[in-house]
Design a protein around this motif. Structure first.
Motif, mmCIF file in Angstrom:
data_model
loop_
_atom_site.group_PDB
_atom_site.id
_atom_site.type_symbol
_atom_site.label_atom_id
_atom_site.label_comp_id
_atom_site.label_asym_id
_atom_site.label_seq_id
_atom_site.Cartn_x
_atom_site.Cartn_y
_atom_site.Cartn_z
ATOM 1 N N CYS A 447 1.229 -1.066 -0.090
ATOM 2 C CA CYS A 447 0.008 -0.045 -0.145
ATOM 3 C C CYS A 447 0.858 1.349 -0.183
ATOM 4 O O CYS A 447 1.709 1.312 0.499
ATOM 5 C CB CYS A 447 -0.777 0.423 1.733
ATOM 6 N N HIS A 449 0.096 3.701 1.859
ATOM 7 C CA HIS A 449 0.203 5.824 2.505
ATOM 8 C C HIS A 449 0.098 3.663 3.469
ATOM 9 O O HIS A 449 -0.025 4.734 4.988
ATOM 10 C CB HIS A 449 -1.717 5.189 2.845
ATOM 11 N N CYS A 450 0.534 2.820 4.064
ATOM 12 C CA CYS A 450 0.294 2.337 5.047
ATOM 13 C C CYS A 450 1.499 0.864 4.880
ATOM 14 O O CYS A 450 2.106 0.624 3.564
ATOM 15 C CB CYS A 450 -0.752 1.030 5.368
ATOM 16 N N CYS A 465 -5.567 -2.975 0.241
ATOM 17 C CA CYS A 465 -5.505 -2.516 1.516
ATOM 18 C C CYS A 465 -6.487 -2.903 2.414
ATOM 19 O O CYS A 465 -7.044 -2.040 2.632
ATOM 20 C CB CYS A 465 -4.091 -1.408 2.050
ATOM 21 N N CYS A 468 -6.180 0.174 5.494
ATOM 22 C CA CYS A 468 -6.771 1.770 5.683
ATOM 23 C C CYS A 468 -7.857 1.638 4.419
ATOM 24 O O CYS A 468 -8.268 2.534 4.131
ATOM 25 C CB CYS A 468 -5.958 2.982 5.230
ATOM 26 N N GLU A 470 -7.438 1.438 1.167
ATOM 27 C CA GLU A 470 -7.453 1.853 -0.162
ATOM 28 C C GLU A 470 -7.134 0.652 -1.099
ATOM 29 O O GLU A 470 -7.100 0.193 -1.123
ATOM 30 C CB GLU A 470 -5.914 2.602 0.177
HETATM 31 ZN ZN ZN Z 1 -2.938 1.214 3.403
#
Ligand code: ZN
Ligand code: ADP
Length: 731
Positions: A447, A449-450, A465, A468, A470
């Motif tokens: 991901c 963002h993670c 993900c 989150c 996403e």
């Molecule tokens: Zn994520």
């Protein structure tokens, strides 16, 4: 304030609002005065906000500046015991009171006056002429003894259009009235005949009813294998509570709140209870909240937040499947509904029943220590017997690459299909494949963002993900090396297992049960009912099938990867595996057909797997308890998890390091702090996460120490801190 808690008009009152202010505000009591605990609307800047009169005002400022309470809402005032309870939960969980009040007022439209709707009942006029349709309407009304209907209900019952009813209203043969929308719940009758109980069921009921009659607080751990009749038994305790004129609350894990359960309640008490869960409509939630407060709902069946409903005379709380991790709320107010049920009951002199086939180690230890009474139901009801449990040693199975159903398991499923019975293949992983790997460069798609790998969901045709939420489309080329056509799924998720099952058993009807495959809780529940009716040969499910559903035709459970959850970093990994496997296995053979549970494992000699297979529960718990005692961890020590998060990793660590250095308040109570360390999931939604873990001896005042420890912190910028007392998961 007068002795009975009344404030005269103009007297200064302290109001707790739902706004994040962390203190009460002073207002003048409105025209007509108000009672302590009254729900009120108050002005705050240009807005009107909801609040509760919490006590006499503090004063100490120019009283001519004090504003008045706008109005008192038409709902029952908050009782003292509820104010006490909210205060204690706030102290226990280190939550601001405003957040507690929000939790206790989760019903829409509380500030609206009770709304009205049109209802229809038998009138005294004569219709000018009779038609078949008109006759049917009047017959329905007479059949129901003149009871009131809504227009829709009446038209449906009589099989006519609503204009027929309207026509009769004009002739005064049917009366149209306004009636408040929030109607009381139908009365439940505890004296309808229950089932004939077996000897050990009757003994348990006797103990529970005796406890109920004392009118004092007490907690009982009701342990019994799935199908032993725990529900039958605790419904008799509910009956006793109703006879006493007190209210009962049955908490269930969200997903176990099925029509099946409500039907059982109806069969026992002659009417349906109030329901409180995320699938309930807004109108229904408001009705429950109001009726509970005025004593017109005798029994509420609900998910964890039902604990914060304004019961008027709560006499019993049942926590069914008490070990279930969904009782711990992990966002907003971090509370355990099981533990808070005990707290609430201790305050209002209610009884608690914690029911489970596989209790949490916490409850088991409380029973051992004599704090809880323990009642055991040892056998399954009727001819149902516990499933036979056997390992499938995966080291000895001939497996094709990319397949997960072993030949031994395949054969067992085939047998069931031939006999017209159901099999459940259990895998605790959503999606198609947990990892997408580039076979050219070794990259695993993560991901953005993670710090988590993205999980392929073929059903949605996307990568997702699980941290989150996403999603992104499956790329054609590797995002790292740009090579085309080399991305490959690694490992199984429920969707991939279903694909394998479809190929392996083309003649079978296969149903997939995973929380993300259904648009709503209702759709999922409908599917579960269908399956229970027998509408599937093979059920492929994640964790959610482990919870309290009754599939009478299910005789085989195949656990695809029994080793999966053995190796978490989590202190409860062994306990969770043990509970989950036993719960899943308990799905098989509930009716009159014996069941079998087969566990695919590479470690048949692992102590947890051995304990599951041998059924030596007390042995497992004793070993697990000894290990925790030696390590000084829950339930023999106390813990709190601190998570700091922010957009930049450096400043977050700086705060964490400063906290670890300035740990005097913790040392004073003999507590230790570990960390800061990157959290197991070091980044979620672009926020870097750092954890500290506080360990304290049992009985140490950990909340107080933590409050003093974090009080001097001034968090700069976008850094956030959350405290989780008694953390259940470590992520
Ligand atoms: Zn994520
Ligand atoms: P548990 O809650 O322990 O899983 P249940 O109360 O759901 O067990 O009981 C399992 C099944 O056996 C249910 O269908 C229930 O109606 C039935 N049952 C249990 N006890 C009795 C009894 N004494 N008489 C008739 N049916 C019973």
């Amino acid at each position: 304030m007068s002795a009975n808690g009344f404030f005269d008009q103009g007297e200064l009152v302290a109001v707790l609002t739902t706004q994040p202010l962390d203190r009460t505000l002073d207002y003048k009591a409105p025209e007509g005065g108000c009672f302590l605990g009254a729900f009120v609307e108050v002005p705050l800047g240009p807005r009107k906000v909801l609040g509760v009169v919490w006590g006499p005002g503090q004063g100490g400022f120019d009283l001519s500046k004090a504003r008045s309470v706008i109005r008192v809402l038409e709902v029952a005032p908050m009782r003292e015991e509820m104010r006490l309870f909210l205060g204690k939960v706030a102290d226990y969980t280190l939550t601001p009171m405003s957040a507690m009040l929000r939790l206790a007022t989760r019903a829409p439209g509380l500030s609206d006056p009770p709304s009205m709707r049109k209802i229809y009942r038998l009138g005294n006029g004569e219709p000018d002429r009779m038609t078949d349709a008109r006759t049917r309407v009047l017959e329905v009304l007479r059949d129901y003894g003149g009871l009131a209907f809504t227009l829709k209900e009446l038209a449906e019952q009589a099989g006519v259009t609503s204009s027929v009813v309207k026509g009769l209203v004009k002739q005064r043969a049917v009366r149209e009235e306004d009636s408040p929308r929030d109607l009381p719940y139908p009365r439940l009758d505890p004296d309808l005949p229950g089932k004939d109980l077996t000897a050990d069921q009757a003994a348990a009921v006797g103990r529970l009813q005796q406890g109920q009659q004392t009118g004092n607080y007490g907690t009982t751990l009701l342990k019994g294998v799935t199908g032993s009749g725990k529900t039958e038994v605790y419904l008799e305790a509910v009956a006793e509570t109703l006879r006493q004129g007190r209210q009962a609350l049955v908490l269930l894990p969200e997903i176990a709140l099925t029509a099946e359960f409500l039907t059982r309640v109806e069969a026992r008490f002659g009417a349906r209870p109030a329901e409180w869960h995320s699938g309930a409509t807004m109108t229904e939630r408001r009705r429950v909240w109001r009726m509970v407060g005025q004593g017109d709902a005798q029994l509420v069946v609900g998910a964890r937040s039902a604990l914060f409903l304004p019961f008027r005379n709560l006499g019993l709380v049942v926590v069914d499947e008490e070990h279930d991790t969904s009782y711990k709320q992990e966002d907003g107010v971090h509370y355990s509904a099981r533990d808070m049920a005990v707290l609430r009951s201790a305050i209002c002199g209610a009884r608690v029943i914690l029911a489970s086939a596989t209790p949490s180690l916490e409850s088991w230890a409380n029973a051992e220590a004599g704090k809880y009474e323990r009642l055991d139901l040892t056998s399954r009801f009727g001819v149902a017997v516990l499933p036979e449990m056997k390992p499938i040693d995966m080291r000895a199975e001939q497996m094709q690459p990319g397949t997960w159903i072993s030949p031994s398991l395949r054969q067992a499923v085939r047998q069931r299909i031939e006999r017209g019975e159901q099999s459940l293949l259990f895998i605790n992983r959503r999606g198609y494949a947990p990892v997408t790997l580039c076979r050219a460069c070794g990259e695993q798609i993560a991901c953005d963002h993670c710090d988590a790998r993205m999980v392929e969901h073929r059903f949605l045709k996307r990568l997702m993900c699980h941290q989150c939420g996403e999603t992104k489309p499956m790329p054609e080329v590797c995002p790292s090396c740009q090579v085309e056509g080399k991305l490959a799924p690694v490992g199984p998720g429920i969707e991939r297992l279903a694909e394998e099952a479809e190929a392996t058993f083309p003649e079978a009807k296969i149903a997939m049960l995973s929380s993300d495959l259904f648009g709503s809780a209702r759709a999922l529940k409908a599917k579960i009912e269908e399956i229970a009716q027998g509408d599937a040969d093979i059920i492929i499910g994640t964790q959610l099938v482990a919870k309290g559903h009754n599939f009478p035709k299910l005789t085989l459970v195949g656990v695809i990867d029994a080793d999966l959850s053995l190796h978490g970093a989590d202190l409860r990994a062994a306990e969770r595996t043990f509970q989950l496997m036993r719960q899943v296995a308990g799905r098989a053979g509930r009716a009159d057909m014996p069941g079998q549970a087969l566990l695919q494992t590479f470690q048949p000699e692992h102590p947890v797997i051995r304990a599951i297979l041998s059924g030596d529960e007390e042995g497992f718990w004793k070993t697990e308890a000894a290990g925790r005692l030696a390590a000084g961890v829950p339930p023999y020590g106390r813990m709190a998890g601190i998570v700091l998060s922010g957009p930049e990793v450096g400043p977050v660590f700086d705060v964490g390091n400063a906290m670890a250095r300035n740990d005097a308040p913790l040392r004073q109570i003999g507590a230790q702090v570990f960390g800061p360390a990157p959290a197991p999931i070091a980044r979620i939604r672009g926020r870097h996460r750092v954890r500290l873990l506080v360990k304290a001896p049992k009985g140490a005042p950990i909340q107080d120490a933590i409050a003093r420890w974090i009080a001097p912190l001034r968090l700069k910028g976008d850094i956030r801190l959350t405290v989780d007392i008694d953390p259940q998961s470590f992520y």
